[in-house]
Motif scaffolding. Structure first.
Motif, PDB file in Angstrom:
ATOM      1  N   THR A  20       5.264  -4.611 -13.904  1.00  0.00           N
ATOM      2  CA  THR A  20       5.635  -6.009 -14.165  1.00  0.00           C
ATOM      3  C   THR A  20       6.216  -6.158 -15.563  1.00  0.00           C
ATOM      4  N   ALA A  21       5.609  -5.443 -16.516  1.00  0.00           N
ATOM      5  CA  ALA A  21       6.116  -5.493 -17.894  1.00  0.00           C
ATOM      6  C   ALA A  21       7.531  -4.946 -17.999  1.00  0.00           C
ATOM      7  N   LEU A  22       7.893  -4.059 -17.078  1.00  0.00           N
ATOM      8  CA  LEU A  22       9.247  -3.510 -17.054  1.00  0.00           C
ATOM      9  C   LEU A  22      10.231  -4.410 -16.319  1.00  0.00           C
ATOM     10  N   GLY A  23       9.730  -5.535 -15.788  1.00  0.00           N
ATOM     11  CA  GLY A  23      10.613  -6.494 -15.135  1.00  0.00           C
ATOM     12  C   GLY A  23      10.629  -6.445 -13.626  1.00  0.00           C
ATOM     13  N   TYR A  24       9.692  -5.697 -13.005  1.00  0.00           N
ATOM     14  CA  TYR A  24       9.652  -5.591 -11.552  1.00  0.00           C
ATOM     15  C   TYR A  24       8.699  -6.613 -10.949  1.00  0.00           C
ATOM     16  N   ASP A  25       9.083  -7.151  -9.786  1.00  0.00           N
ATOM     17  CA  ASP A  25       8.172  -7.928  -8.949  1.00  0.00           C
ATOM     18  C   ASP A  25       7.513  -6.964  -7.973  1.00  0.00           C
ATOM     19  N   ILE A  26       6.206  -7.043  -7.800  1.00  0.00           N
ATOM     20  CA  ILE A  26       5.475  -6.127  -6.922  1.00  0.00           C
ATOM     21  C   ILE A  26       5.382  -6.724  -5.522  1.00  0.00           C
ATOM     22  N   ASP A  27       5.979  -6.043  -4.545  1.00  0.00           N
ATOM     23  CA  ASP A  27       5.837  -6.445  -3.143  1.00  0.00           C
ATOM     24  C   ASP A  27       4.477  -5.971  -2.645  1.00  0.00           C
ATOM     25  N   TYR A  28       4.218  -4.683  -2.742  1.00  0.00           N
ATOM     26  CA  TYR A  28       2.881  -4.147  -2.486  1.00  0.00           C
ATOM     27  C   TYR A  28       2.717  -2.844  -3.258  1.00  0.00           C
ATOM     28  N   LEU A  29       1.468  -2.542  -3.565  1.00  0.00           N
ATOM     29  CA  LEU A  29       1.113  -1.342  -4.309  1.00  0.00           C
ATOM     30  C   LEU A  29      -0.247  -0.893  -3.803  1.00  0.00           C
ATOM     31  N   THR A  30      -0.267   0.217  -3.056  1.00  0.00           N
ATOM     32  CA  THR A  30      -1.500   0.606  -2.378  1.00  0.00           C
ATOM     33  C   THR A  30      -1.646   2.120  -2.342  1.00  0.00           C
ATOM     34  N   CYS A  31      -2.842   2.586  -2.001  1.00  0.00           N
ATOM     35  CA  CYS A  31      -3.116   4.017  -1.856  1.00  0.00           C
ATOM     36  C   CYS A  31      -3.828   4.234  -0.525  1.00  0.00           C
ATOM     37  N   VAL A  32      -3.376   5.215   0.251  1.00  0.00           N
ATOM     38  CA  VAL A  32      -3.951   5.485   1.566  1.00  0.00           C
ATOM     39  C   VAL A  32      -4.173   6.986   1.707  1.00  0.00           C
ATOM     40  N   THR A  33      -5.008   7.355   2.671  1.00  0.00           N
ATOM     41  CA  THR A  33      -5.217   8.773   2.964  1.00  0.00           C
ATOM     42  C   THR A  33      -4.287   9.202   4.088  1.00  0.00           C
ATOM     43  N   GLU A  34      -3.842  10.441   4.011  1.00  0.00           N
ATOM     44  CA  GLU A  34      -2.985  11.008   5.054  1.00  0.00           C
ATOM     45  C   GLU A  34      -3.415  12.449   5.246  1.00  0.00           C
ATOM     46  N   LYS A  35      -3.928  12.770   6.411  1.00  0.00           N
ATOM     47  CA  LYS A  35      -4.517  14.086   6.655  1.00  0.00           C
ATOM     48  C   LYS A  35      -3.475  15.177   6.871  1.00  0.00           C
ATOM     49  N   ASP A  36      -2.281  14.782   7.299  1.00  0.00           N
ATOM     50  CA  ASP A  36      -1.260  15.788   7.569  1.00  0.00           C
ATOM     51  C   ASP A  36      -0.840  16.483   6.281  1.00  0.00           C
ATOM     52  N   ASP A  37      -0.206  17.626   6.448  1.00  0.00           N
ATOM     53  CA  ASP A  37       0.294  18.370   5.301  1.00  0.00           C
ATOM     54  C   ASP A  37       1.253  17.481   4.514  1.00  0.00           C
ATOM     55  N   LEU A  38       0.928  17.235   3.260  1.00  0.00           N
ATOM     56  CA  LEU A  38       1.710  16.304   2.460  1.00  0.00           C
ATOM     57  C   LEU A  38       3.118  16.796   2.184  1.00  0.00           C
ATOM     58  N   LYS A  39       3.347  18.085   2.316  1.00  0.00           N
ATOM     59  CA  LYS A  39       4.671  18.617   2.046  1.00  0.00           C
ATOM     60  C   LYS A  39       5.636  18.393   3.212  1.00  0.00           C
ATOM     61  N   ILE A  40       5.106  18.086   4.388  1.00  0.00           N
ATOM     62  CA  ILE A  40       5.963  17.940   5.567  1.00  0.00           C
ATOM     63  C   ILE A  40       6.451  16.500   5.620  1.00  0.00           C
ATOM     64  N   LYS A  41       7.487  16.223   4.897  1.00  0.00           N
ATOM     65  CA  LYS A  41       8.111  14.911   4.863  1.00  0.00           C
ATOM     66  C   LYS A  41       9.572  15.061   5.259  1.00  0.00           C
TER      67      LYS A  41
END
Length: 363
Positions: free
Chosen positions: A323-344
């Motif tokens: 916000t200090a950098l001038g951005y409006d936050i739509d959403y900001l969250t953290c979730v778990t994902e069991k799959d291999d994180l490199k497979i994107k």
């Protein structure tokens, strides 16, 4: 941001082969003569063993050479040292681009290793007798840039760290103040080292020159990879070393700008950014951010719920900084994902780029 079409090699020294033996120990050569040379062996730091007129000769070169490759060279100098110039018409631009392509694939962590080793090599203590023979300001600037390219706790105070990183590393090729970015400084340093090697017997100069040539290969390979990745996937990929209290990690950052609209105009205010983070304690973390004008949506993904809970403790602070950098936050969250994180999808597209090597992708 637009990475320019690469002109490889972009530093003239890449076309040169410098022979370590004196002229009297070589087969008969004359200035202006064009001869064929075969690459017998290659090694790190820009050295190669070539077969020249049935004689095995060790050379220094800034060009990526492949074992078994045959090249045409012109003899441009016999004294005080023997210098061969690779005939440009004999080495196609396509071949050179693919050489850098293969170089990156063979050592994807070369940038990481170069930055860490470079800081040590350019310290005044380790330069030894070279410290008095090289331009002190250039040495200081090279070391300062190398340090600035590693993201640390101090970097948190630099909101424009990434913009500076892209510019200083030379990802933008020679567009912006080339003489003061890392590549420009290294090219100038290599020229001074070559002059020292021609006029004095300084093994330290030869060793440092080999490292500089290797470093320039790393920079060139990242320029080429980003050019190709943008041409075929419309994206960029950057690597940033991460400094933790006890060891090092690395971030791979993929950036895709908005697709062109029906009128063919690019939506540069829209971008998707993917961070693949290799952390010291938290392990692999993915950060997916979508930015439209000044609105940002961001989700962090990790494998373990406990790690996720730990990250959530800092999301409010992260939101305040954005916000200090001038951005409006739509959403900001953290979730778990069991799959291999490199497979994107983005990461697979980057890896698939290397599957195109058997096709003449530059025609």
């Amino acid at each position: 941001m637009k990475i320019l079409t690469p002109t490889i090699p972009s530093h003239n020294s890449n076309h040169l082969l410098q022979i370590q033996k004196k002229a009297e120990f070589l087969p008969p050569l004359s200035v202006g003569e064009v001869v064929e040379a075969e690459i017998m062996e290659t090694s790190r730091y820009g050295k190669a063993l070539i077969l020249l007129k049935n004689s095995r000769v060790m050379v220094d070169s800034g060009l990526l050479l492949k074992k078994g490759e045959k090249i045409a060279v012109r003899v441009t100098q016999l004294h005080p040292g023997v210098i061969l110039h690779i005939v440009r018409n004999e080495v196609s631009q396509n071949s050179r681009l693919m050489d850098y392509f293969r170089f990156y694939r063979s050592n994807p962590k070369a940038l990481f290793e170069f930055l860490i080793e470079g800081i040590d090599r350019f310290s005044p203590e380790n330069l030894g007798e070279l410290a008095e023979r090289l331009e002190k300001e250039d040495v200081r600037n090279i070391q300062n840039i190398l340090k600035s390219l590693i993201f640390s706790r101090k970097s948190l105070k630099r909101p424009l760290f990434f913009r500076d990183y892209v510019s200083k590393f030379s990802y933008l090729m020679e567009k912006n103040n080339a003489s003061q970015n890392l590549k420009g400084l290294l090219i100038r340093m290599l020229g001074r080292l070559q002059l020292l090697m021609e006029t004095r017997n300084l093994p330290a100069a030869e060793k440092l020159a080999g490292f500089v040539r290797s470093s320039l290969q790393v920079i060139d390979s990242h320029q080429v990879i980003n050019y190709l990745f943008h041409e075929y996937e419309g994206k960029y990929m950057f690597q940033v070393p991460l400094l933790f209290p006890e060891n090092m990690g690395m971030a791979q950052i993929f950036v895709k700008f908005g697709d062109r609209d029906s009128k063919g105009k690019g939506r540069r205010n829209e971008k998707n950014v993917l961070f693949l983070l290799n952390m010291d304690v938290l392990g692999d973390i993915i950060v997916e951010a979508k930015i439209k004008t000044k609105k940002i949506s961001c989700v962090l993904k990790c494998k373990d719920e406990n790690i996720c809970n730990f990250i959530r403790l800092f999301l409010e602070e992260l939101g305040e900084k954005l916000t200090a950098l001038g951005y409006d936050i739509d959403y900001l969250t953290c979730v778990t994902e069991k799959d291999d994180l490199k497979i994107k999808a983005e990461y697979r597209e980057f890896q698939n780029l290397f599957a195109m090597e058997s096709v003449d992708i530059l025609v």
